[in-house]
Scaffold this active site. Structure first.
Site, PDB file in Angstrom:
ATOM      1  N   GLU A  88       2.061   3.612  12.611  1.00  0.00           N
ATOM      2  CA  GLU A  88       3.458   2.677  12.190  1.00  0.00           C
ATOM      3  C   GLU A  88       3.134   1.847  11.007  1.00  0.00           C
ATOM      4  O   GLU A  88       3.965   1.588  10.087  1.00  0.00           O
ATOM      5  CB  GLU A  88       3.937   2.257  13.388  1.00  0.00           C
ATOM      6  CG  GLU A  88       5.313   1.517  13.195  1.00  0.00           C
ATOM      7  CD  GLU A  88       6.342   2.445  12.746  1.00  0.00           C
ATOM      8  OE1 GLU A  88       6.672   2.433  11.389  1.00  0.00           O
ATOM      9  OE2 GLU A  88       6.904   2.947  13.627  1.00  0.00           O
ATOM     10  N   GLY A 120      -2.197 -15.676  -1.727  1.00  0.00           N
ATOM     11  CA  GLY A 120      -2.382 -14.590  -0.514  1.00  0.00           C
ATOM     12  C   GLY A 120      -1.691 -13.531  -0.375  1.00  0.00           C
ATOM     13  O   GLY A 120      -1.758 -12.638   0.368  1.00  0.00           O
ATOM     14  N   ASP A 143      -0.420   2.097  -4.151  1.00  0.00           N
ATOM     15  CA  ASP A 143      -0.285   1.827  -2.608  1.00  0.00           C
ATOM     16  C   ASP A 143       0.988   2.331  -2.471  1.00  0.00           C
ATOM     17  O   ASP A 143       1.356   2.943  -1.317  1.00  0.00           O
ATOM     18  CB  ASP A 143      -0.152   0.472  -2.663  1.00  0.00           C
ATOM     19  CG  ASP A 143      -0.038  -0.140  -1.014  1.00  0.00           C
ATOM     20  OD1 ASP A 143      -0.673   0.380  -0.297  1.00  0.00           O
ATOM     21  OD2 ASP A 143       1.098  -0.593  -0.736  1.00  0.00           O
ATOM     22  N   LYS A 159       2.405   5.425   0.600  1.00  0.00           N
ATOM     23  CA  LYS A 159       3.341   5.366   1.639  1.00  0.00           C
ATOM     24  C   LYS A 159       4.386   6.538   1.438  1.00  0.00           C
ATOM     25  O   LYS A 159       5.016   6.692   2.107  1.00  0.00           O
ATOM     26  CB  LYS A 159       3.900   3.798   1.371  1.00  0.00           C
ATOM     27  CG  LYS A 159       2.859   2.878   1.929  1.00  0.00           C
ATOM     28  CD  LYS A 159       3.139   1.436   1.709  1.00  0.00           C
ATOM     29  CE  LYS A 159       2.352   0.396   2.085  1.00  0.00           C
ATOM     30  NZ  LYS A 159       2.491  -0.714   1.442  1.00  0.00           N
TER      31      LYS A 159
END
Lengths: 442, 442
Positions: free
Chosen positions: B134, B192, B206, B210
């Site tokens: 998940e 961050g 990335d 997905k």
């Protein structure tokens, strides 16, 4: 029980109205797709409705239709019973009869669950039946699954929901077209977004049922839905919505619940939310739920909260979960109300008088000198401090609206103040109150 | 296997970085809450990291830490292995070793699944292990659970995702603060929200990982992620975003997938979406996914796509699913990639040249007479018709921007046209292109 004949599992349907028909259609139309995912066929073995005409368009195989729900419940080859009759009447007996036989029950019936939560929980515990009800809150969206499964590790802090498509459609029409409530309601009825008797929707009770259920699953408590404060949308005017927009707010019928540890806050009423809030962008008859949890932060689900096929999608999702559990012999897999029965706590509801909120108040005042001073004098008497005043021009003969936004005040005080203001001889009609929800200020 | 000691189940953690530490913290902090829901304790039995300092703050019990992942995988009392090492390297060996032993694997590693989908599927099939991931798409949101469970009865038509928080943060800063890309990236790194090496994020890889995973689950096909068209956000300027806003659009790095029946469209690039589109309101480092299915219509999930605790929430949700399945002896419960292995189809990806879209193009032109005529002449030659032109004032000495929005055109044509325009002597630098996604026009 002979549940699995070859690689199929049998489902029995109670109620072939809009959603029931949608389930039958979806199983027929996407049956192959479902089988290619789960590796077995979901077979609609029996479908009950008192009205044979209800199934006329469904092309059911011979012998599937029955006018007797108990035929379905008593059929030993059917392990999954889907209750889509609705309401708090006969549906209750059927659901409990099926659960008592250890059969998995799938339902969309929030009114039933709100009223008979304890009886349902007891039947589930005794028989070990699975009880699934994704379609009961938020239509197609996985609200129940998120609360029972995805967010299982979260302490849920709060829930904010637009949970009634009829109300949201009407409020959207008032907002976008400036039409009065009655006209927007009539249009919603014409388009099939509102029932012939819209009382449950526009008075907020449908939303209360859904909120009670969400609170139970999220906070692990029992809530008497009749004790939840509810105010509907029937008094909202285009003027209120226009002024709210000028202040940067939308007006939504919001279900609000907050977890205060040893008590629970739960309420349903028209609410002003900032245009920055994602929920303010939820238009038409769509629904959305924001869940705030200690680990996830803010999560929002958005989708169709009603309608034949979206609701059927949620029901069939539950049927598939049930089928998987039965095939693998693993039910009950998840406690019906999310928590172990022994872990469910009795938590009091916060009395509405103790709410602290910001408020929008609109007074209909006679256009005379000193009105503003009188009104603000009463508010001051009850320690309500005014953040801003908005007075509409004096173009008309009749009363003029005075709108005030308050700083944070206690509900008990604002109510007393409004009662007193309402009795002033310069005030023409009962004041209008809308609560403001500023999440960032909490 | 001695999985259930009393009423607890043991979990082994591989990788104690940010998310791994978050999982350890969440299990400690909300362990009682989880137990009150699921009726058993989730016990962190072993946690592996090559760096002992990684666990310094976690207050692990004696004997829990190990520097050897195989210690965890080989421990016969641990049925659930949580891989949070990340990347396509050593994590692969550990995941496959655990699956081959029939252990449930929980991971957040989209890069790994994108690259080794076939090996993982094969190991799951052979051993009957559950594979849960998940947290790999959309962080805390139930994207995977929705595709594998809630929407199981839907033919998914399309997916639109804002799936990378770093990119969305940077685009939000460019939009709201008018800061250039480099400065927004530096700020994201300070806060961050971006890695020291942000390449995988800002170049879009990335998001591709997905998207490949979402396509597989939604459409029941295998996709080679390396063949998905990808364009990152590094060339987006404040000027483009300002002009897009004037036309009523936001710019988002969007993952787009459409199911065309016998082929699949999948692409990742900066995209202009209308302010009416709910996804355009997704700011900061938040993620959102819109899934369009034949039964549900439009459903949107919104939440934190990354971060220690939101990601840990998704991981622990999977751990709990795994624990329930193991406790009840019902795994594999759901096929890893949503469809039965035999039902997974080989579907070609639509070549990007065949895309038909509307386009935003910005040319940096020398301020001379006849430029517009030359540029529009080239577009006409390639059958690209112009919907509107926006020419910025002539206040500067240098080149001036000319912006055009096209009607629907073929990608192959627009690329050829831009190449030709770019070679004109009146054009100062390579033209900028942003695709426009108008869902309502489809």
């Amino acid at each position: 029980m002979d549940n699995l004949s070859g690689n199929s599992i049998s489902v029995g349907l109670l109620g072939c109205g809009v959603v029931g028909a949608g389930v039958a259609k979806l199983l027929a139309q996407n049956g192959d797709l479902i089988a290619s995912r789960i590796g077995m066929e979901i077979k609609l073995a029996k479908a009950a409705d008192i009205n044979p005409d209800a199934v006329a368009d469904l092309n059911l195989a011979d012998g599937v239709y029955t006018n007797d729900a108990m035929d379905v419940i008593n059929d030993p080859t059917i392990p999954i019973i889907v209750e889509l009759i609705g309401g708090q009447g006969i549906a209750k007996d059927f659901v409990l009869a099926a659960l008592n036989k250890g059969k998995t029950v799938v339902t969309a019936n929030k009114a039933l669950i709100a009223a008979y939560r304890d009886e349902i929980a007891e039947a589930c515990e005794k028989s070990g039946a699975d009880f699934l009800f994704e379609a009961s809150v938020g239509g197609c969206m996985p609200v129940i699954k998120s609360l029972r499964e995805s967010l299982v590790s979260n302490k849920v802090d709060s829930i904010f929901g637009i949970l009634n498509g009829t109300c949201n459609y009407i409020l959207t029409q008032i907002t976008q077209e400036g039409m009065p409530f009655d006209q927007a309601l009539a249009q919603a009825q014409e388009l099939g977004f509102a029932e012939a008797d819209p009382t449950l929707d526009v008075e907020g009770m449908d939303t209360v049922h859904k909120l009670a259920l969400s609170v139970a699953l999220a906070f692990g408590t029992r809530v008497n839905y009749k004790e939840i404060y509810v105010d509907g949308i029937t008094r909202i005017t285009p003027l209120d919505i226009t002024i709210a927009a000028e202040f940067g707010y939308s007006v939504k019928l919001l279900a609000i619940a907050k977890n205060h540890g040893d008590f629970v806050e739960a309420r349903v009423h028209p609410t002003m939310i900032s245009h920055d809030n994602l929920l303010s962008s939820v238009g038409r008859n769509m629904n959305a739920v924001k869940i705030v949890g200690d680990a996830v932060g803010e999560m929002v689900l958005y989708g169709a909260g009603a309608g034949m096929m979206p609701t059927a999608s949620a029901v069939v999702g539950d049927i598939v979960d049930a089928a998987r559990n039965i095939q693998l012999g693993c039910h009950p897999r998840i406690p019906a109300f999310s928590y172990q029965p022994a872990a469910i706590r009795e938590l009091p509801l916060m009395p509405m008088d103790e709410l602290v909120s910001r408020y929008y108040v609109r007074f209909s005042a006679l256009d005379r000198p000193g009105v503003l001073s009188k009104v603000s004098g009463v508010l001051a008497k009850y320690s309500i401090s005014i953040a801003s005043v908005h007075q509409k021009g004096r173009h008309t003969e009749g009363p003029v609206p005075i709108v005030m936004l308050t700083h944070e005040a206690k509900e008990a005080n604002i109510r007393k103040a409004l009662e007193e203001v309402g009795s002033l001889d310069v005030i023409a009609e009962a004041p209008m109150l809308i609560r403001i929800e500023d999440e960032n200020q909490e």
